[in-house]
Each structure stands twice: as structure tokens, then as C-alpha cells.
Scaffold this motif. Structure first.
Motif, PDB file in Angstrom:
ATOM      1  N   VAL A 124      -4.061  -4.425  -7.576  1.00  0.00           N
ATOM      2  CA  VAL A 124      -5.377  -4.127  -7.014  1.00  0.00           C
ATOM      3  C   VAL A 124      -5.248  -2.939  -6.063  1.00  0.00           C
ATOM      4  O   VAL A 124      -4.386  -2.935  -5.173  1.00  0.00           O
ATOM      5  N   VAL A 181      -8.718  -8.067  -0.964  1.00  0.00           N
ATOM      6  CA  VAL A 181      -8.454  -9.382  -1.559  1.00  0.00           C
ATOM      7  C   VAL A 181      -8.673 -10.441  -0.489  1.00  0.00           C
ATOM      8  O   VAL A 181      -8.047 -10.391   0.588  1.00  0.00           O
ATOM      9  N   VAL A 224      -8.160 -12.636  -9.177  1.00  0.00           N
ATOM     10  CA  VAL A 224      -7.096 -11.681  -9.495  1.00  0.00           C
ATOM     11  C   VAL A 224      -5.975 -12.364 -10.267  1.00  0.00           C
ATOM     12  O   VAL A 224      -5.439 -11.810 -11.243  1.00  0.00           O
ATOM     13  N   PHE A 244      -8.057  -2.293 -13.019  1.00  0.00           N
ATOM     14  CA  PHE A 244      -8.710  -2.583 -11.741  1.00  0.00           C
ATOM     15  C   PHE A 244      -9.437  -1.339 -11.200  1.00  0.00           C
ATOM     16  O   PHE A 244     -10.571  -1.429 -10.702  1.00  0.00           O
ATOM     17  N   ALA A 291      -1.055  -9.562  -6.566  1.00  0.00           N
ATOM     18  CA  ALA A 291      -2.167  -8.781  -6.025  1.00  0.00           C
ATOM     19  C   ALA A 291      -1.858  -7.293  -5.937  1.00  0.00           C
ATOM     20  O   ALA A 291      -2.758  -6.495  -5.638  1.00  0.00           O
TER      21      ALA A 291
END
Length: 299
Positions: A43, A60, A154, A134, A40
Motif C-alpha cells: 500500500v 491503513v 488489505v 493499489f 501492508a
């Protein structure tokens, strides 16, 4: 081996490979939180107190009850599959190798030695490009809306990016292998450069999950460079092959130069064989035909 023995060996190889994947997945489960944070990380997450409206950042989240469990299982299995690759690749090689010739094994060693670094280079480039992808995709969000990304999405996005970039970096290696097998020549590949460059850009636009120009250019540019490197290596290989075998460059319907005898290579004329007695020609044909026991040369 009979067929039953081959199937039994295949079963044993698959069982060992699956056992290695399961063991490494169990080990990866203890680090699942770190793995999900790592996936993650591309992001652009919102900082404390920062609103996720507009296209500045994203949050997220999990939107389903089972999402944390299924995502954790998916991440640990993926990590186990990657970490156990030396074991299952060896099992695959041990099953195939006995059926290969010595020369084929040599080419296989070269292929694997080059394929692994190329795939890792593509995967690393994908990880570098993902934050930009992203950011570009999130920036399209209108001010009245917010960005809440599911970790499942993701993860799928990251896996697809790594897979596409890694496999795309194998294209030059495939071309070099085709050239080594004599399927295509370096001159032919050099003549295809316009269509190949156009095809690579189209592939970069379609294959990248982000569908943004940043990912397309980041994928297409290195592949084009690797393609021309493969063309150069293939041309050098063709020249080396032509020096070793002058007839290697001939087409299938083109005849090589005939070797008409020692005079062609500057040697002295070879004397006539003395295996047969002197054969005199008949008077009817001016002595051109030779007869032995009533038969001429052709008979």
C-alpha cells in the motif's frame, strides 16, 4: 484395509497435519507485527505530514474494536498454514500413495516437483503487481475524499491476489498432464490458441480482485507464454509417443495397418505346416475343399 482402518488412518493423518499448523501458527504469532507490516507494505502509505486526500497515498487503519485481534489471528493462521505445508502435504501423500501404481506415483512426483515452483512464481508475481494495483485503484479517488484502508481488506486483497496468480500458473501443468494421459494432443491445443488467449484475458479481468488493467495484463501475459510452452512440450511428447508406438496417433474409429504375414516385413515365406496329412480335394469342387474323416475345413 477395511473401511474402519482407512477412516482411522485418515483421522490420524488429519490430526498430525492440524497439529503442525497449530504449532507453526503459535511460532508465527511472535512475529505477527512483522507479518502485518509485510502484508501492508504494497500500500502506498502516506509519509508523515502528507495528506491522504486525493489519490496520492492511503492510511491503513482499524475501524472496529476487534479488528486488531481478528486480523492478527488471521495472519498467524495463514502463516502457520503456509509454513507447515511440507508436513500436511506429506500426510496427504502418505494417505494416497498406497493406492497408486508405480507409474502413477512417478507422474505424481513430476506434478508436485513442477507445481510448487509454478505456484511460488505466481505468488511472487502477484506481490510485485500489488503495489501497482493499489496505486491505480487509489489514484481514482477524488480530491475531496481521503483514503483510509482497513488492514482486513488489505489482507483479503493480498491473499486473493496470491491465490489467483498462483493457481493460474498451474494451467500449463494441467494441460501437460492431460496430454500425458492421452486426453488431448499438442495439435489440438495449438488449434485452440485463439479461444484460449481470449479466455485468459477474460479470466484475468474477472479473477483479479483489483479489476484494473495492470493486474489483468500482468496475470494474462505470463499465462499465455506458459500456455504456448505447454503446447510445445505436448507436441514433443506426442512425437516421442508416435515413435514408440506408430498406432498411438490413430483415432478411436480408425484401424491400424493390418499385418498380413511375414511377406509384409520382408521375411521369407513360411512353409506350410506338416501337422496334418495331405488333404486332397474332391472332384465335385475341383479340389478346392479339403476333407478329413468326411468333414471339410469349415465344418
Amino acid at each position: 484395509m477395511p473401511l474402519a482402518e482407512h477412516l482411522r488412518e485418515l483421522r490420524n493423518r488429519l490430526a498430525k497435519a492440524m497439529l503442525a499448523i497449530v504449532v507453526m501458527s503459535i511460532i508465527a504469532a511472535f512475529y505477527s507485527q512483522q507479518l502485518m507490516d509485510f502484508l501492508a507494505s504494497p500500500v502506498p502509505a502516506c509519509k508523515p505530514g502528507q495528506s491522504n486526500s486525493g489519490g496520492d497515498c492511503a492510511v491503513v487503519v482499524f475501524n472496529r474494536l476487534l479488528s486488531p485481534f481478528t486480523t492478527t489471528v488471521k495472519v498467524t493462521l495463514l502463516a502457520g498454514f503456509i509454513l507447515s505445508c511440507p508436513v500436511w502435504l506429506y500426510q496427504l501423500w502418505a494417505f494416497i500413495a498406497p493406492g497408486l501404481h508405480k507409474g502413477e506415483k512417478k507422474y505424481t512426483y513430476y506434478f508436485v516437483a513442477a507445481a510448487v515452483p509454478l505456484f511460488l512464481a505466481g505468488a511472487y508475481l502477484a506481490y510485485l503487481v500489488m503495489p501497482l494495483s493499489f496505486k491505480v485503484l487509489i489514484s481514482i479517488t477524488p480530491e475531496a475524499a481521503g483514503n483510509q484502508l482497513q488492514l482486513d481488506d488489505v489482507l483479503d486483497f493480498s491473499v486473493r491476489m496470491v491465490t489467483v496468480f498462483g493457481l493460474a500458473f498451474e494451467l500449463p501443468l494441467v494441460l501437460i498432464m492431460l496430454n500425458a494421459l492421452g486426453v488431448v494432443t499438442g495439435k489440438q491445443m495449438a488449434g485452440w490458441w485463439r479461444g484460449v488467449v481470449m479466455g485468459i484475458f477474460v479470466f484475468g479481468a474477472v479473477a483479479t480482485p483489483s479489476t484494473d488493467p495492470v493486474g489483468m495484463i500482468a496475470l494474462s501475459g505470463p499465462i499465455i507464454v506458459l500456455y504456448f510452452m505447454a503446447v510445445g512440450v505436448s507436441i514433443l511428447n506426442d512425437r516421442r509417443r508416435l515413435r514408440r508406438d506408430p498406432d498411438a496417433g490413430l483415432d478411436d474409429d480408425e484401424a491400424s495397418r493390418l499385418d498380413l504375414g511375414p511377406d509384409d516385413i520382408g521375411a521369407e515365406a513360411v512353409a506350410a505346416s506338416g501337422g496334418l496329412p495331405e488333404q486332397g480335394g474332391g472332384a465335385a469342387d475341383g479340389g478346392r475343399s479339403h476333407r478329413v474323416n468326411g468333414y471339410d475345413d469349415i465344418t
